[in-house]
Design a protein around this motif. Structure first.
Motif, PDB file in Angstrom:
ATOM      1  N   ILE A 212       0.839  -1.205   0.000  1.00 29.75           N
ATOM      2  CA  ILE A 212       0.000   0.000   0.000  1.00 29.75           C
ATOM      3  C   ILE A 212       0.873   1.253   0.000  1.00 29.75           C
ATOM      4  O   ILE A 212       0.645   2.193  -0.776  1.00 29.75           O
ATOM      5  CB  ILE A 212      -0.936  -0.002   1.223  1.00 29.75           C
ATOM      6  N   LEU A 213       1.891   1.277   0.859  1.00 31.96           N
ATOM      7  CA  LEU A 213       2.803   2.424   0.905  1.00 31.96           C
ATOM      8  C   LEU A 213       3.558   2.571  -0.412  1.00 31.96           C
ATOM      9  O   LEU A 213       3.808   3.690  -0.880  1.00 31.96           O
ATOM     10  CB  LEU A 213       3.780   2.265   2.067  1.00 31.96           C
ATOM     11  N   ALA A 214       3.923   1.436  -1.009  1.00 34.92           N
ATOM     12  CA  ALA A 214       4.649   1.476  -2.285  1.00 34.92           C
ATOM     13  C   ALA A 214       3.770   2.051  -3.392  1.00 34.92           C
ATOM     14  O   ALA A 214       4.234   2.858  -4.216  1.00 34.92           O
ATOM     15  CB  ALA A 214       5.126   0.074  -2.656  1.00 34.92           C
ATOM     16  N   VAL A 215       2.504   1.654  -3.410  1.00 43.36           N
ATOM     17  CA  VAL A 215       1.580   2.177  -4.427  1.00 43.36           C
ATOM     18  C   VAL A 215       1.376   3.682  -4.242  1.00 43.36           C
ATOM     19  O   VAL A 215       1.340   4.442  -5.225  1.00 43.36           O
ATOM     20  CB  VAL A 215       0.229   1.426  -4.353  1.00 43.36           C
ATOM     21  N   ILE A 216       1.265   4.117  -2.995  1.00 45.72           N
ATOM     22  CA  ILE A 216       1.127   5.554  -2.727  1.00 45.72           C
ATOM     23  C   ILE A 216       2.348   6.312  -3.229  1.00 45.72           C
ATOM     24  O   ILE A 216       2.226   7.377  -3.849  1.00 45.72           O
ATOM     25  CB  ILE A 216       0.926   5.799  -1.225  1.00 45.72           C
ATOM     26  N   ALA A 217       3.540   5.763  -2.978  1.00 41.70           N
ATOM     27  CA  ALA A 217       4.774   6.413  -3.441  1.00 41.70           C
ATOM     28  C   ALA A 217       4.830   6.467  -4.962  1.00 41.70           C
ATOM     29  O   ALA A 217       5.200   7.490  -5.553  1.00 41.70           O
ATOM     30  CB  ALA A 217       5.989   5.665  -2.889  1.00 41.70           C
ATOM     31  N   GLY A 218       4.457   5.367  -5.623  1.00 40.57           N
ATOM     32  CA  GLY A 218       4.449   5.358  -7.082  1.00 40.57           C
ATOM     33  C   GLY A 218       3.458   6.352  -7.657  1.00 40.57           C
ATOM     34  O   GLY A 218       3.750   7.063  -8.630  1.00 40.57           O
ATOM     35  N   ALA A 219       2.266   6.428  -7.046  1.00 43.11           N
ATOM     36  CA  ALA A 219       1.261   7.389  -7.509  1.00 43.11           C
ATOM     37  C   ALA A 219       1.736   8.815  -7.310  1.00 43.11           C
ATOM     38  O   ALA A 219       1.459   9.703  -8.134  1.00 43.11           O
ATOM     39  CB  ALA A 219      -0.057   7.154  -6.760  1.00 43.11           C
ATOM     40  N   ALA A 220       2.467   9.059  -6.216  1.00 43.10           N
ATOM     41  CA  ALA A 220       2.987  10.407  -5.958  1.00 43.10           C
ATOM     42  C   ALA A 220       3.984  10.818  -7.038  1.00 43.10           C
ATOM     43  O   ALA A 220       3.981  11.963  -7.512  1.00 43.10           O
ATOM     44  CB  ALA A 220       3.644  10.455  -4.584  1.00 43.10           C
ATOM     45  N   VAL A 221       4.841   9.888  -7.445  1.00 39.69           N
ATOM     46  CA  VAL A 221       5.818  10.196  -8.498  1.00 39.69           C
ATOM     47  C   VAL A 221       5.105  10.506  -9.811  1.00 39.69           C
ATOM     48  O   VAL A 221       5.457  11.462 -10.517  1.00 39.69           O
ATOM     49  CB  VAL A 221       6.796   9.017  -8.680  1.00 39.69           C
ATOM     50  N   ILE A 222       4.102   9.714 -10.150  1.00 38.93           N
ATOM     51  CA  ILE A 222       3.346   9.970 -11.383  1.00 38.93           C
ATOM     52  C   ILE A 222       2.651  11.328 -11.317  1.00 38.93           C
ATOM     53  O   ILE A 222       2.631  12.081 -12.304  1.00 38.93           O
ATOM     54  CB  ILE A 222       2.313   8.845 -11.615  1.00 38.93           C
ATOM     55  N   ALA A 223       2.094  11.677 -10.149  1.00 45.84           N
ATOM     56  CA  ALA A 223       1.422  12.965  -9.994  1.00 45.84           C
ATOM     57  C   ALA A 223       2.402  14.119 -10.172  1.00 45.84           C
ATOM     58  O   ALA A 223       2.082  15.136 -10.802  1.00 45.84           O
ATOM     59  CB  ALA A 223       0.758  13.046  -8.623  1.00 45.84           C
ATOM     60  N   VAL A 224       3.612  13.978  -9.611  1.00 42.99           N
ATOM     61  CA  VAL A 224       4.628  15.024  -9.755  1.00 42.99           C
ATOM     62  C   VAL A 224       5.034  15.172 -11.221  1.00 42.99           C
ATOM     63  O   VAL A 224       5.144  16.298 -11.749  1.00 42.99           O
ATOM     64  CB  VAL A 224       5.856  14.699  -8.890  1.00 42.99           C
ATOM     65  N   LEU A 225       5.259  14.054 -11.889  1.00 41.84           N
ATOM     66  CA  LEU A 225       5.647  14.114 -13.296  1.00 41.84           C
ATOM     67  C   LEU A 225       4.530  14.709 -14.152  1.00 41.84           C
ATOM     68  O   LEU A 225       4.784  15.483 -15.076  1.00 41.84           O
ATOM     69  CB  LEU A 225       6.003  12.709 -13.796  1.00 41.84           C
ATOM     70  N   TYR A 226       3.287  14.362 -13.828  1.00 37.71           N
ATOM     71  CA  TYR A 226       2.172  14.919 -14.595  1.00 37.71           C
ATOM     72  C   TYR A 226       2.067  16.417 -14.393  1.00 37.71           C
ATOM     73  O   TYR A 226       1.723  17.156 -15.325  1.00 37.71           O
ATOM     74  CB  TYR A 226       0.863  14.239 -14.184  1.00 37.71           C
ATOM     75  N   ARG A 227       2.378  16.872 -13.177  1.00 36.10           N
ATOM     76  CA  ARG A 227       2.336  18.314 -12.899  1.00 36.10           C
ATOM     77  C   ARG A 227       3.267  19.066 -13.835  1.00 36.10           C
ATOM     78  O   ARG A 227       2.964  20.168 -14.297  1.00 36.10           O
ATOM     79  CB  ARG A 227       2.724  18.555 -11.429  1.00 36.10           C
ATOM     80  N   HIS A 228       4.441  18.470 -14.123  1.00 33.87           N
ATOM     81  CA  HIS A 228       5.451  19.168 -14.924  1.00 33.87           C
ATOM     82  C   HIS A 228       5.432  18.774 -16.403  1.00 33.87           C
ATOM     83  O   HIS A 228       5.876  19.555 -17.248  1.00 33.87           O
ATOM     84  CB  HIS A 228       6.840  18.890 -14.351  1.00 33.87           C
ATOM     85  N   LEU A 229       4.948  17.573 -16.707  1.00 32.58           N
ATOM     86  CA  LEU A 229       5.008  17.099 -18.088  1.00 32.58           C
ATOM     87  C   LEU A 229       3.635  16.889 -18.698  1.00 32.58           C
ATOM     88  O   LEU A 229       3.532  16.402 -19.827  1.00 32.58           O
ATOM     89  CB  LEU A 229       5.793  15.779 -18.145  1.00 32.58           C
ATOM     90  N   GLY A 230       2.589  17.256 -17.973  1.00 35.49           N
ATOM     91  CA  GLY A 230       1.236  17.008 -18.455  1.00 35.49           C
ATOM     92  C   GLY A 230       0.935  17.660 -19.782  1.00 35.49           C
ATOM     93  O   GLY A 230       0.134  17.142 -20.573  1.00 35.49           O
TER      94      GLY A 230
END
Length: 315
Positions: free
Chosen positions: A141-159
């Protein structure tokens, strides 16, 4: 090591300071100060000084440190009202000590006035095997949250490349984001499970009672802390001020309701949050949730009216 418990209470103390000092940074500084004592003392006392002290509550758990930081922090703030770091860090450390019920070990809390740190003969048990399947799920669960956070950060800058770029750029960007998120997820799972819980660092991290992550209170503390940090940073997801107010109200009400439910179940003798062990820790956990929820309900909305200067990056 009730890291989310301490983090949440530090953020709550930071909210109170933010309103008093008119500075949103106080919330994050308070949270940082609240987790510092364990990050400093546990490696020092249980690794470097294991042969003499073997205790994870030493220098950073002493009242004198918190008082010195708060006094110097007040002096610095008096000279410059924007310099609140030391004051908030000191307040966070004090909140951590109260959350650890340090008054139960006065020799340590009032060090050095009552004498030196008493050597500890406590033997820290490994994580009980019965908890491992649940911790395995928690690690994912913690790993999935961390992975989703990375995707959210990348989407913020590369969306923009996903919506405005060519087909090739969209495919490349989307694939890269997914791979980065998946890689982060697998790395976090490996670190938590294969190193911290079942690997070469098992003996050390067993001393931190990581099975306490399975408590209801810790997950509520963790979720509420994540929401607060995201709202204060306004990153990587942006919300309107009205939406932020609604989220904080819902978060506060939810935390209060859950705390009352846990208290009711405990009073009925149902073994809720039994992984904490002694009853005092369950009471402290419930009290922290209740008080934190009340602060969110009554002071959370005032965060939106505080000046944004120095908190958010210029756009």
């Amino acid at each position: 090591m009730l890291i989310f418990h301490h983090l949440f209470l530090g953020l709550i103390a930071g909210i109170i300071l933010a309103v008093l000092l008119s500075n949103k940074w106080a919330v994050l500084y308070g949270g940082i100060g609240a987790v510092l004592p364990d990050l400093l003392d546990k490696p020092l006392g249980q690794i470097l000084l294991v042969d003499t002290l073997n205790y994870g509550r030493i220098y950073a758990h002493t009242l004198i440190l918190a008082v010195i930081l708060i006094i110097f922090g007040l002096a610095i703030w008096y000279q410059n009202r924007k310099r609140i770091l030391l004051l908030c860090i000191g307040a966070g450390i004090l909140i951590h000590q109260l959350g650890d019920a340090m008054w139960e070990t006065p020799v340590t809390w009032f060090w050095p006035f009552l004498g030196p740190f008493p050597p500890s003969s406590e033997i820290y048990p490994p994580i009980p095997e019965g908890y491992l399947p649940y911790l395995y799920l928690a690690s994912w669960i913690l790993a999935v949250i961390a992975g989703a956070a990375v995707i959210a950060v990348l989407y913020r800058h590369l969306g923009q490349y996903l919506t405005e770029g060519t087909r090739g750029k969209r495919i490349l960007t989307g694939t890269g984001m997914i791979l980065a998120g998946t890689g982060t997820m697998l790395l976090v799972k490996y670190l938590i499970w294969n190193l911290f819980l079942t690997g070469p660092w098992t003996n050390y991290f067993g001393t931190m009672y990581l099975h306490e992550l399975l408590s209801i209170s810790e997950w509520v503390y963790g979720l509420a802390s994540l929401i607060l940090v995201l709202l204060i940073l306004d990153y990587p997801v942006r919300f309107s001020e009205t939406t932020k107010k609604h989220i904080i109200k819902i978060c506060g009400a939810g935390v209060v309701i859950i705390s009352l439910c846990i208290a009711l179940l405990i009073s009925l003798g149902i073994p809720v949050d039994a992984v904490y062990g002694e009853m005092i820790w369950r009471i402290l956990a419930v009290s922290g949730l209740f008080c934190g929820g009340i602060v969110l309900l009554f002071l959370g909305n005032k965060l939106s009216s505080l000046p944004d200067e120095g908190v958010y990056p210029k756009r």
